[in-house]
Design a protein around this motif. Structure first.
Motif, PDB file in Angstrom:
ATOM      1  N   PRO A 264     -16.125  21.705  18.964  1.00  0.00           N
ATOM      2  CA  PRO A 264     -16.836  21.523  20.243  1.00  0.00           C
ATOM      3  C   PRO A 264     -18.350  21.417  20.070  1.00  0.00           C
ATOM      4  CG  PRO A 264     -15.147  23.185  20.481  1.00  0.00           C
ATOM      5  CD  PRO A 264     -15.225  22.859  19.024  1.00  0.00           C
ATOM      6  N   LEU A 265     -18.904  22.141  19.074  1.00  0.00           N
ATOM      7  CA  LEU A 265     -20.347  22.069  18.851  1.00  0.00           C
ATOM      8  C   LEU A 265     -20.788  20.723  18.304  1.00  0.00           C
ATOM      9  CD1 LEU A 265     -21.031  25.611  17.330  1.00  0.00           C
ATOM     10  CD2 LEU A 265     -21.605  24.805  19.625  1.00  0.00           C
ATOM     11  N   ARG A 266     -19.837  19.911  17.849  1.00  0.00           N
ATOM     12  CA  ARG A 266     -20.153  18.587  17.319  1.00  0.00           C
ATOM     13  C   ARG A 266     -19.843  17.470  18.316  1.00  0.00           C
ATOM     14  NH1 ARG A 266     -23.799  18.673  13.321  1.00  0.00           N
ATOM     15  NH2 ARG A 266     -23.206  20.068  11.613  1.00  0.00           N
ATOM     16  N   LEU A 267     -19.271  17.803  19.460  1.00  0.00           N
ATOM     17  CA  LEU A 267     -18.943  16.793  20.466  1.00  0.00           C
ATOM     18  C   LEU A 267     -20.113  16.621  21.430  1.00  0.00           C
ATOM     19  CD1 LEU A 267     -15.257  17.809  21.328  1.00  0.00           C
ATOM     20  CD2 LEU A 267     -16.020  15.914  19.890  1.00  0.00           C
ATOM     21  N   ASP A 268     -20.466  15.381  21.701  1.00  0.00           N
ATOM     22  CA  ASP A 268     -21.588  15.111  22.597  1.00  0.00           C
ATOM     23  C   ASP A 268     -21.332  15.662  23.996  1.00  0.00           C
ATOM     24  OD1 ASP A 268     -22.869  13.823  20.542  1.00  0.00           O
ATOM     25  OD2 ASP A 268     -22.172  11.826  21.123  1.00  0.00           O
ATOM     26  N   TYR A 269     -20.103  15.652  24.426  1.00  0.00           N
ATOM     27  CA  TYR A 269     -19.774  16.105  25.783  1.00  0.00           C
ATOM     28  C   TYR A 269     -20.069  17.592  25.965  1.00  0.00           C
ATOM     29  CZ  TYR A 269     -17.110  16.645  30.101  1.00  0.00           C
ATOM     30  OH  TYR A 269     -16.747  16.921  31.393  1.00  0.00           O
ATOM     31  N   PHE A 270     -19.992  18.370  24.880  1.00  0.00           N
ATOM     32  CA  PHE A 270     -20.176  19.824  24.951  1.00  0.00           C
ATOM     33  C   PHE A 270     -21.472  20.274  24.275  1.00  0.00           C
ATOM     34  CE2 PHE A 270     -15.507  19.460  25.281  1.00  0.00           C
ATOM     35  CZ  PHE A 270     -15.329  20.143  26.470  1.00  0.00           C
ATOM     36  N   THR A 271     -22.435  19.406  24.162  1.00  0.00           N
ATOM     37  CA  THR A 271     -23.692  19.789  23.492  1.00  0.00           C
ATOM     38  C   THR A 271     -24.891  19.432  24.363  1.00  0.00           C
ATOM     39  OG1 THR A 271     -23.645  17.673  22.314  1.00  0.00           O
ATOM     40  CG2 THR A 271     -22.788  19.617  21.149  1.00  0.00           C
ATOM     41  N   PRO A 272     -25.155  20.242  25.409  1.00  0.00           N
ATOM     42  CA  PRO A 272     -26.359  19.975  26.208  1.00  0.00           C
ATOM     43  C   PRO A 272     -27.639  20.237  25.434  1.00  0.00           C
ATOM     44  CG  PRO A 272     -25.333  22.049  26.870  1.00  0.00           C
ATOM     45  CD  PRO A 272     -24.392  21.389  25.911  1.00  0.00           C
ATOM     46  N   TRP A 273     -27.555  21.055  24.372  1.00  0.00           N
ATOM     47  CA  TRP A 273     -28.706  21.340  23.518  1.00  0.00           C
ATOM     48  C   TRP A 273     -28.328  20.968  22.085  1.00  0.00           C
ATOM     49  CZ3 TRP A 273     -32.497  22.620  26.785  1.00  0.00           C
ATOM     50  CH2 TRP A 273     -32.157  23.237  27.979  1.00  0.00           C
ATOM     51  N   PRO A 274     -28.452  19.720  21.711  1.00  0.00           N
ATOM     52  CA  PRO A 274     -27.958  19.261  20.394  1.00  0.00           C
ATOM     53  C   PRO A 274     -28.583  20.007  19.223  1.00  0.00           C
ATOM     54  CG  PRO A 274     -28.495  17.394  21.818  1.00  0.00           C
ATOM     55  CD  PRO A 274     -29.017  18.606  22.500  1.00  0.00           C
ATOM     56  N   LEU A 276     -29.778  23.110  19.081  1.00  0.00           N
ATOM     57  CA  LEU A 276     -29.225  24.459  18.979  1.00  0.00           C
ATOM     58  C   LEU A 276     -27.779  24.424  18.512  1.00  0.00           C
ATOM     59  CD1 LEU A 276     -29.503  27.496  19.436  1.00  0.00           C
ATOM     60  CD2 LEU A 276     -28.927  27.124  21.841  1.00  0.00           C
ATOM     61  N   SER A 277     -26.986  23.512  19.061  1.00  0.00           N
ATOM     62  CA  SER A 277     -25.585  23.401  18.640  1.00  0.00           C
ATOM     63  C   SER A 277     -25.486  23.011  17.175  1.00  0.00           C
ATOM     64  CB  SER A 277     -24.858  22.377  19.517  1.00  0.00           C
ATOM     65  OG  SER A 277     -24.864  22.765  20.872  1.00  0.00           O
ATOM     66  N   GLY A 278     -26.346  22.105  16.742  1.00  0.00           N
ATOM     67  CA  GLY A 278     -26.317  21.704  15.338  1.00  0.00           C
ATOM     68  C   GLY A 278     -26.698  22.829  14.402  1.00  0.00           C
ATOM     69  N   ALA A 279     -27.671  23.647  14.808  1.00  0.00           N
ATOM     70  CA  ALA A 279     -28.066  24.774  13.961  1.00  0.00           C
ATOM     71  C   ALA A 279     -26.934  25.780  13.805  1.00  0.00           C
ATOM     72  CB  ALA A 279     -29.302  25.455  14.560  1.00  0.00           C
ATOM     73  N   LEU A 280     -26.231  26.068  14.907  1.00  0.00           N
ATOM     74  CA  LEU A 280     -25.109  27.003  14.815  1.00  0.00           C
ATOM     75  C   LEU A 280     -23.961  26.413  14.015  1.00  0.00           C
ATOM     76  CD1 LEU A 280     -24.986  28.490  18.438  1.00  0.00           C
ATOM     77  CD2 LEU A 280     -25.713  29.634  16.349  1.00  0.00           C
ATOM     78  N   ALA A 281     -23.633  25.150  14.285  1.00  0.00           N
ATOM     79  CA  ALA A 281     -22.532  24.527  13.550  1.00  0.00           C
ATOM     80  C   ALA A 281     -22.828  24.402  12.063  1.00  0.00           C
ATOM     81  CB  ALA A 281     -22.227  23.148  14.139  1.00  0.00           C
ATOM     82  N   GLY A 282     -24.106  24.382  11.699  1.00  0.00           N
ATOM     83  CA  GLY A 282     -24.458  24.260  10.289  1.00  0.00           C
ATOM     84  C   GLY A 282     -24.279  25.532   9.492  1.00  0.00           C
ATOM     85  N   SER A 283     -24.039  26.664  10.164  1.00  0.00           N
ATOM     86  CA  SER A 283     -23.825  27.928   9.467  1.00  0.00           C
ATOM     87  C   SER A 283     -22.345  28.294   9.533  1.00  0.00           C
ATOM     88  CB  SER A 283     -24.682  29.032  10.112  1.00  0.00           C
ATOM     89  OG  SER A 283     -24.396  30.288   9.523  1.00  0.00           O
ATOM     90  N   GLY A 284     -21.666  28.187   8.422  1.00  0.00           N
ATOM     91  CA  GLY A 284     -20.247  28.500   8.391  1.00  0.00           C
ATOM     92  C   GLY A 284     -19.957  29.952   8.700  1.00  0.00           C
TER      93      GLY A 284
END
Length: 401
Positions: A264-274, A276-284
């Protein structure tokens, strides 16, 4: 043992338990629904009206099959849709304020069911919770505190004072009679609304003609039992939601390998703050901890409701979790609905403290408004022309319920 049962029965029937919790649930769900309708007001015709992809024929076929309730299928005209949508907005605002709550809770339920059953695929999950809670709130005495009803009862001595209540119930009775006689209401829903209308009529008659009699006391006991049953059902529903969600997550492979949050953090529909979402998704590690933590909290919560400390801890974690969902995934109304449902478990001490702090903030504002204007002469104070001093008898008129 018998004495304990007698005391428990007296407590359940003698008072409506959880007045602050029921008030927060009322305000939370009514406010969430109101904000949703206002935000979607420009697109209301596409969501629930004649311009939506879920056509009139499809809605009529579905309602005929599952016997769902919606007054939007009473007429295909545009003015009827606008009227129902406007009444749904008004009911949400009035219920949040706690005005004539017995009637507005019924109007709130009618608005929620009518719009949601007209277009069943519009929603993000929070609509299902609002759908259920709208029916449960009708059973509760959710305006004992923090409401205009409570303020009116304190000032006038009776929550039934005034003509607005009978007029409102008269209009509802006329609509009920029309729906039943025209065949637009099914037998089951007609019986439900008739029971609600009859109960309100009996309550009004008892309060008007026998306020301290046995019939009034019997109705009060019945109302307490319905309220406490409704609150118990709301608590059970919240536990069931979390238990079901948690155990289904355990069975899913994406939740088992810890990547259910990653996608979900990689889907455009669920990322109003790309960013921030990318930073979280980048940490396993963060993604895995959040994923497993969600499952653990949801599965464990129903088993901790009897332990106050653990329950309050998990409750705070879940509120933070829903706040994170609102920000990260762009689902604010789902999160608000779930936080409103969680509020049924909030400790009374916390709610009383919050209410006291809000009341304390209002006192200086009222004092500043009533403070006389400064006089240019030392030792004197002048009152503005035409103004009167404060009325001692109305010193509590502005207090919240």
């Amino acid at each position: 043992m018998v004495e304990r049962l007698r005391r428990a029965l007296a407590q359940v029937s003698g008072q409506a338990l959880g007045p602050y919790q029921s008030a927060v649930v009322r305000i939370g769900f009514a406010g969430t629904w109101l904000f949703f309708l206002l935000r979607e007001f420009p697109e209301r015709h596409e969501l629930y009206g004649p311009d939506g992809p879920w056509s009139w024929q499809l809605a009529e076929r579905l309602v005929t099959g599952n016997h769902a309730f919606t007054v939007l299928l009473w007429s295909p005209s545009g003015w009827w849709f606008e009227l129902v949508y406007g009444l749904a907005v008004a009911a949400g605002a009035l219920l949040a304020l706690g005005w004539r709550t017995r009637a507005t809770s019924v109007l709130f339920m009618v608005g929620v069911l009518s719009l949601q059953n007209r277009s069943v695929f519009m929603g993000d999950g929070g609509d299902n919770v609002i759908h259920l809670m709208a029916m449960y709130l009708v059973l509760t005495r959710c305006a004992q505190v923090w409401s205009l009803d409570a303020r009116r009862a304190r000032l006038r001595g009776s929550a039934a004072a005034g003509a607005a209540g009978p007029v409102l119930w008269g209009v509802l009775g006329a609509v009920l009679a029309y729906g039943a006689l025209s065949g637009r209401l099914s037998g089951g829903w007609a019986a439900v609304f008739a029971a609600l209308w009859t109960g309100a009529a009996l309550w009004w008659l008892a309060e008007r003609y026998e306020p301290g009699g046995e019939r009034r006391a019997a109705l009060d006991v019945l109302a307490n039992l319905l309220h406490n049953t409704g609150m118990l059902v709301i608590m059970a529903e919240v536990c069931l939601i979390y238990a079901t969600a948690g155990w289904y997550k355990i069975q899913g492979s994406r939740w088992q390998d810890g990547t259910a949050l990653y996608y979900p953090l990689r889907l455009d529909y669920f990322t109003p703050w790309p960013e921030l979402s990318g930073a979280l998704a980048g940490s396993g590690v963060v993604v895995m901890l959040l994923t497993y933590g969600t499952v653990v909290v949801q599965v464990a919560f129903p088993f901790t409701v009897l332990n106050r400390r653990v329950k309050n801890l998990l409750l705070g974690v879940m509120v933070l979790e829903h706040a994170g969902i609102a920000v990260l995934l762009g689902l604010p109304f789902f999160s608000l609905a779930m936080i409103a449902a969680d509020a049924v478990f909030l400790p009374t001490g916390l709610l009383v403290w919050v209410g006291a702090r809000v009341a304390a903030l209002r006192v200086p504002l009222r004092g500043a408004a009533r403070r006389p204007a400064l006089s240019p002469f030392p030792g004197r104070a002048r009152t503005p022309l035409g103004a009167r001093g404060p009325d001692p008898s109305a010193s509590n008129a502005g207090e919240a319920g």
